[in-house]
Design an enzyme around this catalytic site. Structure first.
Site, PDB file in Angstrom:
ATOM      1  N   ASP A  11       0.841  -1.208   0.000  1.00  0.00           N
ATOM      2  CA  ASP A  11       0.000   0.000   0.000  1.00  0.00           C
ATOM      3  C   ASP A  11       0.875   1.256   0.000  1.00  0.00           C
ATOM      4  OD1 ASP A  11       0.899  -0.597   2.619  1.00  0.00           O
ATOM      5  OD2 ASP A  11      -0.815   0.394   3.563  1.00  0.00           O
ATOM      6  N   HIS A 244       9.727  -0.682   8.880  1.00  0.00           N
ATOM      7  CA  HIS A 244       8.650  -1.680   8.886  1.00  0.00           C
ATOM      8  C   HIS A 244       8.747  -2.614   7.664  1.00  0.00           C
ATOM      9  CE1 HIS A 244       6.757   0.151  12.311  1.00  0.00           C
ATOM     10  NE2 HIS A 244       6.506   1.285  11.680  1.00  0.00           N
TER      11      HIS A 244
END
Ligand code: BDR
Ligand code: CA
Length: 320
Positions: A11, A244
């Site tokens: 995303d 991340h």
């Protein structure tokens, strides 16, 4: 040298963009497709960003547009205070560029690609798990055909790590907990790279500015795209950016950077714990409960942060 065939489910997203470049620039990765999901932006925005990145860095891979909302309910508002209004840190991207999305929806792209190369495809999923859950619902036969899935998501309470959207929920899992719980019920090999390890690794400002100097066009872009993201972290008292999504890529490339624990994983879909990820380690025994009969998956418990930063830098700089 092992070369991994990868579908990247993403995303974009600042750290997604950094992870996509990591995959693209690694000689150990054969990127066979990018599929998008809502999350850091709307599905229109994240798909546009993915198409832009693939075009700009000449990745020559299909981009399939994915789910625009979770299995249940409506999406949360995109976190523009984290990733910027355009989800790419407000770095201006051209109005028009080459490339349009594959005609197939993401879940169909995943099914077709996995069936065409049984046992060869790794899926690195760093957004909501919705596309994977839809693929699983549509074609459960792909489960034994997938080589492995590496998920950036969850917070497993290792050393007391909590969620980052609520005390219980990490963004990728909380964004579609039903999907995450469904994919964790299937017996394909999943490794969860959660906040427990991704928040252990930071990329300091000097590290990023050195990438801008030594890492060619990709390094310069990584610097630019991370400015807004870094300011968000610093406003929250974190000296620089957490790593991340690139941690999931690092796990694939060099799993020995991590220690893992095996056991069944459940995701809470109820009440105040919605989005919470809880593993029952294989070494433990409890009264009968909702973990019973579920497959064992890996959860990362520690990371060699220095080694991870070195791997990322070497990958970008060696490709420059
Ligand atoms: C995850 O949420 C998104 O903001 C990041 O891209 C990452 O995938 C971290 O919780
Ligand atoms: Ca992401």
């Amino acid at each position: 040298m092992t070369v991994h065939k990868v579908i990247f489910d993403t995303d974009p997203g600042v750290d997604d963009a950094m992870a996509l470049l990591f995959l693209h620039l690694s000689p150990q990765i054969d990127l066979v497709g990018v599929v998008t999901t809502f999350g850091n932006g709307t599905i229109d925005q994240t798909t546009r960003n993915a198409l832009y990145l693939v075009d700009r860095f000449k990745m020559n891979v299909p981009v399939a547009r994915g789910a625009g909302k979770p299995l249940v309910g409506e999406p949360m508002d995109p976190p523009d205070f984290v990733h910027g209004q355009n989800a790419l840190g407000n770095v201006a991207i051209p109005e028009s560029f080459e490339g349009k999305a594959d005609p197939r929806p993401a879940y169909r792209f995943i099914i077709d690609t996995v069936r065409a190369a049984p046992g060869e495809i790794t899926i690195v999923a760093v957004g909501r798990m919705t596309n994977l859950a839809l693929a699983l619902r549509e074609a459960p036969d792909i489960v034994p055909l997938v080589k492995q899935i590496v998920v950036m998501g969850g917070a497993f309470g290792i050393s007391g790590v909590l969620g980052n959207v609520t005390p219980a929920g990490e963004a990728n899992i909380l964004g579609d907990p039903e999907a995450a719980d469904e994919i964790a019920a299937a017996s394909w090999p999943i490794t969860f790279v959660g906040l427990d390890v991704t928040q252990q690794t930071l990329m300091p400002t000097e590290y990023l500015s050195a990438l801008a100097k030594d890492g060619g066009e990709a390094g310069q872009f990584i610097w630019e795209v991370s400015r807004f993201y870094e300011a968000f972290h610093q406003a929250g008292g974190v000296p620089s950016i957490f790593v991340h999504d690139s941690s999931a890529v690092a796990y694939l490339l060099q799993p020995d950077l991590f220690e893992t624990r095996t056991g069944a994983v459940r995701v809470s879909t109820e009440g105040i714990t919605r989005g919470m990820t809880v593993q029952k380690p294989d070494t433990t025994s409890y009264i009968p409960g909702p973990w019973d009969g579920r497959p064992s998956h890996r959860v990362c418990t520690t990371v060699d942060s220095e080694g991870l930063r070195r791997l990322y830098r070497d990958t970008v700089v060696n490709a420059a």
